[in-house]
Scaffold this active site. Structure first.
Site, PDB file in Angstrom:
ATOM      1  N   ASP A  25     -39.410 -72.465 -55.127  1.00 19.34           N
ATOM      2  CA  ASP A  25     -38.349 -72.301 -54.126  1.00 19.34           C
ATOM      3  C   ASP A  25     -37.099 -72.993 -54.654  1.00 19.34           C
ATOM      4  OD1 ASP A  25     -40.035 -70.976 -52.447  1.00 19.34           O
ATOM      5  OD2 ASP A  25     -39.922 -72.424 -50.803  1.00 19.34           O
ATOM      6  N   ASP A  27     -34.779 -74.410 -53.083  1.00 20.34           N
ATOM      7  CA  ASP A  27     -34.244 -75.507 -52.272  1.00 20.34           C
ATOM      8  C   ASP A  27     -35.094 -76.779 -52.331  1.00 20.34           C
ATOM      9  OD1 ASP A  27     -36.458 -74.725 -50.823  1.00 20.34           O
ATOM     10  OD2 ASP A  27     -35.335 -73.898 -49.143  1.00 20.34           O
ATOM     11  N   TRP A  54     -39.731 -63.483 -43.597  1.00 19.93           N
ATOM     12  CA  TRP A  54     -40.269 -64.820 -43.772  1.00 19.93           C
ATOM     13  C   TRP A  54     -41.743 -64.924 -43.349  1.00 19.93           C
ATOM     14  CZ3 TRP A  54     -42.620 -68.348 -40.703  1.00 19.93           C
ATOM     15  CH2 TRP A  54     -42.712 -69.665 -41.206  1.00 19.93           C
ATOM     16  N   GLU A 111     -46.690 -64.934 -46.932  1.00 14.49           N
ATOM     17  CA  GLU A 111     -46.944 -64.442 -48.296  1.00 14.49           C
ATOM     18  C   GLU A 111     -47.602 -65.535 -49.145  1.00 14.49           C
ATOM     19  OE1 GLU A 111     -44.019 -65.671 -47.434  1.00 14.49           O
ATOM     20  OE2 GLU A 111     -43.800 -67.080 -49.077  1.00 14.49           O
ATOM     21  N   ASP A 112     -47.296 -66.787 -48.808  1.00  9.67           N
ATOM     22  CA  ASP A 112     -47.915 -67.898 -49.544  1.00  9.67           C
ATOM     23  C   ASP A 112     -49.392 -68.072 -49.157  1.00  9.67           C
ATOM     24  OD1 ASP A 112     -46.965 -68.627 -47.017  1.00  9.67           O
ATOM     25  OD2 ASP A 112     -46.562 -70.702 -47.580  1.00  9.67           O
ATOM     26  N   MET A 131     -36.399 -80.981 -49.384  1.00 11.22           N
ATOM     27  CA  MET A 131     -35.888 -79.626 -49.199  1.00 11.22           C
ATOM     28  C   MET A 131     -34.452 -79.732 -48.708  1.00 11.22           C
ATOM     29  SD  MET A 131     -36.919 -76.421 -46.767  1.00 11.22           S
ATOM     30  CE  MET A 131     -38.636 -76.265 -47.114  1.00 11.22           C
ATOM     31  N   HIS A 177     -31.404 -76.062 -44.555  1.00 11.57           N
ATOM     32  CA  HIS A 177     -30.853 -74.705 -44.472  1.00 11.57           C
ATOM     33  C   HIS A 177     -31.317 -74.030 -43.203  1.00 11.57           C
ATOM     34  CE1 HIS A 177     -34.743 -72.789 -45.322  1.00 11.57           C
ATOM     35  NE2 HIS A 177     -34.938 -73.716 -46.229  1.00 11.57           N
ATOM     36  N   ARG A 194     -32.387 -70.179 -41.418  1.00  8.78           N
ATOM     37  CA  ARG A 194     -33.024 -68.961 -41.903  1.00  8.78           C
ATOM     38  C   ARG A 194     -31.999 -67.835 -41.984  1.00  8.78           C
ATOM     39  NH1 ARG A 194     -38.397 -68.035 -39.253  1.00  8.78           N
ATOM     40  NH2 ARG A 194     -38.717 -70.104 -40.098  1.00  8.78           N
TER      41      ARG A 194
END
Ligand code: UD2
Ligand code: MN
Length: 291
Positions: free
Chosen positions: A139, A141, A201, A204-205, A231, A234, A236
């Site tokens: 990622d 971030d 979002w 998927e992980d 992180m 941020h 979404r």
């Protein structure tokens, strides 16, 4: 000095060093780092990292690296995060003696963001350029806080996060496979890569974790003592809303493994460019082609 028949100690030393593996070679590690959060421009970063070659490549000079690593960032509209991460991550990779190349895989608009598909596209595009042994999906971030958190591939797929500031330096749940993960080429091929079906979002992980279990592999987890990350805050993005069918997809995910992944990957490569700090690959995804 050579003329006088006295061997140069310095020279002897450096020839010997080329024969040591990078894991045994001295690594000037610090331990916990103080993350830098200022935003540098691309040209400032270029000045800060003169040792990085075009396309974001580095190979240690005085030892033999055990593997060639592709670091892959799934990406869209996060330049500030990317530059902050590079500012922090590049010196760590160098200190760890990693032989690496940075890939930024950007998904064109307007399709919804698809992180898993971008992993697969990154794997394929990187493999066309060189024979990488190790793939680290990252990622954009997440800033590592310890240079003793090694960017390696291991005997099993590896999850690098022991804790994130967002969760008081813990994880959202203990099985988490999001954030930063590594696979050898054969580990990634064994699970047929990531699912291409998760648009937007979430999950998927988790799907990827289930693929690993389905193929009877275990997951190595970095200890919390070195696996902390910050992180960057941020919101979404509009083009990455929570995927409303993610639980449904996940419930049948493992069964779909052989029918959805590297072997069914569809995307159009718009461009590939070696920028000073990374290889920039732009891809277009047509959701109607994903079955
Ligand atoms: C969590 C996971 C992440 C992923 C995501 C669900 C952790 C620490 N992270 O992150 O790995 O599973 O949930 O999809 O558990 N991105 C862009 N542009 C966008 C959207 C996403 O570049 O418009 C990339 C970027 O690399 C980002 C990553 O995708 O870091 C994950 O997206 P996120 O940061 O919005 O999701 P987050 O923080 O909930
Ligand atoms: Mn995030």
């Amino acid at each position: 000095r050579e003329d006088a028949g006295i061997p140069s100690v310095g020279r002897d030393d450096s020839t010997r060093r080329e024969n040591i593996s990078c894991e045994q070679a001295p690594r000037k590690l610090i331990g916990r780092i103080q993350p830098l959060v200022e935003t540098k421009s691309l040209s400032e970063l270029q000045v800060i990292f003169p040792w990085l070659s075009k396309g974001g490549h580095y190979t240690p000079q005085d030892c033999r690296p055990k593997e060639k690593t592709a670091i892959i960032f799934p990406f869209r509209d996060r330049h500030r995060h990317l530059y902050i991460l590079l500012l922090n991550l590049l010196p760590i990779l160098k200190r760890q003696n990693v032989d690496f190349t940075i890939f930024v895989i950007e998904q064109e608009k307007p399709s919804l963001f698809n992180r898993g598909l971008l992993f697969n596209a990154g794997f394929v595009e990187a493999s066309k350029l060189s024979e990488f042994d190790c793939f680290i999906f990252h990622d954009v971030d997440l800033i590592p806080l310890f240079d003793t958190n090694f960017y390696h591939c291991n005997e099993s797929p590896t999850h690098f996060l022991g804790g994130v500031n967002k969760f008081n330096y813990g994880l959202a749940y203990k099985d988490l496979f999001g954030g930063v993960v590594s696979f050898t080429r054969s580990q990634y091929e064994k699970i047929n890569g990531a699912s291409n079906m998760y648009f937007g979002w979430g999950a998927e992980d988790d799907d990827m974790r289930r693929r690993i279990r389905e193929r009877n592999m275990t997951i190595l987890r970095t200890d919390r003592s070195v696996g902390l990350y910050d992180m960057i805050k941020h919101y979404r993005e509009e083009s990455n809303p929570a995927n409303p069918i993610r639980s449904w997809l996940l419930s049948s995910g493992a069964r779909r493994l052989a029918l959805d992944g590297l072997n069914t990957l569809q995307y159009q490569r718009i461009s590939l460019e070696a920028l000073p700090l990374y290889i920039w690959v732009k891809v277009k995804v047509d959701p109607r082609q994903i079955v």
